[in-house]
Design an enzyme around this catalytic site. Sequence first.
Site, PDB file in Angstrom:
ATOM      1  N   GLY A  17     -21.947 -14.601  18.369  1.00  0.00           N
ATOM      2  CA  GLY A  17     -22.749 -15.614  17.685  1.00  0.00           C
ATOM      3  C   GLY A  17     -23.923 -16.039  18.537  1.00  0.00           C
ATOM      4  O   GLY A  17     -23.763 -16.411  19.700  1.00  0.00           O
ATOM      5  N   GLY A  19     -26.128 -18.558  17.645  1.00  0.00           N
ATOM      6  CA  GLY A  19     -26.641 -19.815  17.092  1.00  0.00           C
ATOM      7  C   GLY A  19     -27.007 -20.724  18.249  1.00  0.00           C
ATOM      8  O   GLY A  19     -27.367 -20.266  19.341  1.00  0.00           O
ATOM      9  N   PHE A  20     -26.884 -22.030  18.020  1.00  0.00           N
ATOM     10  CA  PHE A  20     -27.303 -22.982  19.053  1.00  0.00           C
ATOM     11  C   PHE A  20     -26.520 -22.788  20.350  1.00  0.00           C
ATOM     12  O   PHE A  20     -27.084 -22.825  21.432  1.00  0.00           O
ATOM     13  CB  PHE A  20     -27.113 -24.415  18.542  1.00  0.00           C
ATOM     14  CG  PHE A  20     -28.208 -24.833  17.616  1.00  0.00           C
ATOM     15  CD1 PHE A  20     -29.386 -25.353  18.120  1.00  0.00           C
ATOM     16  CD2 PHE A  20     -28.082 -24.684  16.246  1.00  0.00           C
ATOM     17  CE1 PHE A  20     -30.416 -25.730  17.278  1.00  0.00           C
ATOM     18  CE2 PHE A  20     -29.101 -25.067  15.395  1.00  0.00           C
ATOM     19  CZ  PHE A  20     -30.266 -25.594  15.906  1.00  0.00           C
ATOM     20  N   GLY A  21     -25.198 -22.586  20.237  1.00  0.00           N
ATOM     21  CA  GLY A  21     -24.375 -22.459  21.429  1.00  0.00           C
ATOM     22  C   GLY A  21     -24.557 -21.111  22.114  1.00  0.00           C
ATOM     23  O   GLY A  21     -24.829 -21.039  23.319  1.00  0.00           O
ATOM     24  N   VAL A  85     -18.262  -9.283  13.901  1.00  0.00           N
ATOM     25  CA  VAL A  85     -17.004  -9.204  14.652  1.00  0.00           C
ATOM     26  C   VAL A  85     -15.872  -9.456  13.669  1.00  0.00           C
ATOM     27  O   VAL A  85     -15.829 -10.482  12.993  1.00  0.00           O
ATOM     28  CB  VAL A  85     -16.990 -10.202  15.816  1.00  0.00           C
ATOM     29  CG1 VAL A  85     -15.619 -10.266  16.459  1.00  0.00           C
ATOM     30  CG2 VAL A  85     -18.026  -9.785  16.846  1.00  0.00           C
ATOM     31  N   GLU A 176     -30.648 -35.145   2.692  1.00  0.00           N
ATOM     32  CA  GLU A 176     -31.954 -34.523   2.963  1.00  0.00           C
ATOM     33  C   GLU A 176     -32.408 -33.660   1.793  1.00  0.00           C
ATOM     34  O   GLU A 176     -33.563 -33.728   1.372  1.00  0.00           O
ATOM     35  CB  GLU A 176     -31.879 -33.717   4.271  1.00  0.00           C
ATOM     36  CG  GLU A 176     -31.807 -34.641   5.480  1.00  0.00           C
ATOM     37  CD  GLU A 176     -31.535 -33.967   6.817  1.00  0.00           C
ATOM     38  OE1 GLU A 176     -31.586 -34.665   7.835  1.00  0.00           O
ATOM     39  OE2 GLU A 176     -31.267 -32.754   6.859  1.00  0.00           O
ATOM     40  N   ASP A 306     -19.561 -25.442  16.887  1.00  0.00           N
ATOM     41  CA  ASP A 306     -18.843 -25.844  15.667  1.00  0.00           C
ATOM     42  C   ASP A 306     -17.431 -25.272  15.591  1.00  0.00           C
ATOM     43  O   ASP A 306     -16.523 -25.900  15.052  1.00  0.00           O
ATOM     44  CB  ASP A 306     -19.600 -25.356  14.424  1.00  0.00           C
ATOM     45  CG  ASP A 306     -20.807 -26.216  14.110  1.00  0.00           C
ATOM     46  OD1 ASP A 306     -21.104 -27.132  14.893  1.00  0.00           O
ATOM     47  OD2 ASP A 306     -21.462 -25.953  13.075  1.00  0.00           O
ATOM     48  N   ALA A 323     -25.650 -29.639  16.663  1.00  0.00           N
ATOM     49  CA  ALA A 323     -26.318 -28.716  17.579  1.00  0.00           C
ATOM     50  C   ALA A 323     -26.240 -29.173  19.051  1.00  0.00           C
ATOM     51  O   ALA A 323     -25.949 -28.354  19.930  1.00  0.00           O
ATOM     52  CB  ALA A 323     -27.768 -28.529  17.136  1.00  0.00           C
TER      53      ALA A 323
END
Length: 456
Positions: A17, A19-21, A85, A176, A306, A323
């Site tokens: 992954g 993403g942010f992490g 994966v 939003e 997450d 995030a």
Amino acid sequence: MDTNLPVSAQPRVVIVGCGFGGLRLAKALRHAPVQVVVIDRNNYHNFQPLLYQVATGALEADSIAYPIRKIFAGQPNFFYRMADVQRVDTARNTVHTSVGDIRYDHLVLATGSLTNFFGIESLEKNAMQIKSIPNSLNLRSFIFQNFEKALLTADPAEKQALLNIVVVGGGPTGVEISGSLAEMRKHVLPKDYPELDLRQMKIILVEAGKELLGPMSVKSQQDALRYMQELGVEVRLNTSIKRFENCRAYYSDTEFIPTENLIWAAGVNGAEVPGLPTEVVARNKRITVNAWNQVEGLPNVFAIGDVANMVTEEMPRGLPMLAPVAQQQADLLAKNLQRLLQGQPPEPFVYNNKGVMAIVSRNKAVVDLPGNVHFNGFFGWLTWLFVHLMTLVGFRNKVVAFIDWAFSYFSSDQALRLIIRPFSRRDVKDDQGKKKAEHNTATPEYNPTPPAIQVR
Ligand SMILES: Cc1cc2nc3c(=O)[nH]c(=O)nc-3n(C[C@H](O)[C@H](O)[C@H](O)COP(=O)(O)OP(=O)(O)OC[C@H]3O[C@@H](n4cnc5c(N)ncnc54)[C@H](O)[C@@H]3O)c2cc1C
């Protein structure tokens, strides 16, 4: 299949992954004596907080994504494989992927989350979600297609269902997107669809709890509700959508809201990867980790962001799926992996909460900062814009987003309303590549051509 990863004398850290992490961790390991292998099913990093702006035509999809290879160009210890994966084999220190098996010395799962439909099949089949760029582009196309269809029908009930938009979930994403749709109804649609009576178009925000923005302060919750009402969004609190079929969003066995457009923003589960012992997978499919993000009982397997279920005294239900949590865990894990390699004990994670915010529409946002500091309105809106602009990856993306926002602010227009990928819910794959069942729509023949791009 051979993944052709070079053999290295250095230990291999496989990160699933980007993403942010995952992105932050791979960057933080730039100078570490390890081989970094990142696997992601997409070849880009996706800035999820702005997905709803892509869905409502305020931002280009390209401005909230950034190619993974470009981010890491020049990082000699970095390798990327575009793959899904499918399974982890902890006995063999291997991950099974769609392009072959990859061995690891240390494994970090940073797979994020998936939409949780709470097992309601009709919602899973028929609702739209905003978890990925393809989802957002589908949503944009779908809403505009339905406006085109509304022009063609003489049946008032069908027209109403095509124009109504139901947003389920009163968290930041639901608020939003509802606000953004209300702005579109006010500024954009009257110019594009003068033949439609847009007073008929209802935006209905449905929330099962008794307030909007559950985790935020009471002040922010009240402000958000007031803003929604000022924008003409119908907010229904203490209401749950139980099923969605035949263009009806049922909130009891018999009562329903007629709609073709239901956006589901009511919850997420961890995107767990099969193969881990069942006892480490929590009820919400997050992976239980200790204070340094290590999976219980698996010393060389970690989870961040997450997907990681890190329980603390203050947060017994796990740290929030945000995030900054993913990024801060990544920063510490980069240090801890190097400490572990040097035989030193790891340091525990302490979450530094820098605040939460949600934008409602132009000039309207709510911000909660630590120490019971709240602000809203124009200043909150500016803060939101600034924080999101600064955290977007890539200089080009910052510039494009800034230009798009400035254009829509001064012109009250959103230029991005092309139906560039005609969307039919009859041939859609969800985020995990599983084929969804046929959508049961009142007007199923509208789009006889298959979608140009398959949704992963
Ligand atoms: C619409 C929306 C709005 C949001 N707004 C905010 C906000 O305003 N502020 C905030 O702090 N947070 C916000 N969030 C939450 C925030 O985006 C997440 O907390 C954050 O993305 C978590 O980072 P992560 O690294 O754990 O996972 P992600 O960023 O989700 O990254 C996961 C990555 O793993 C990849 N992946 C997953 N499974 C596999 C697999 N099996 N094989 C290969 N690759 C895989 C995915 O492709 C993805 O790139 C929002 C989320 C959404 C959906």
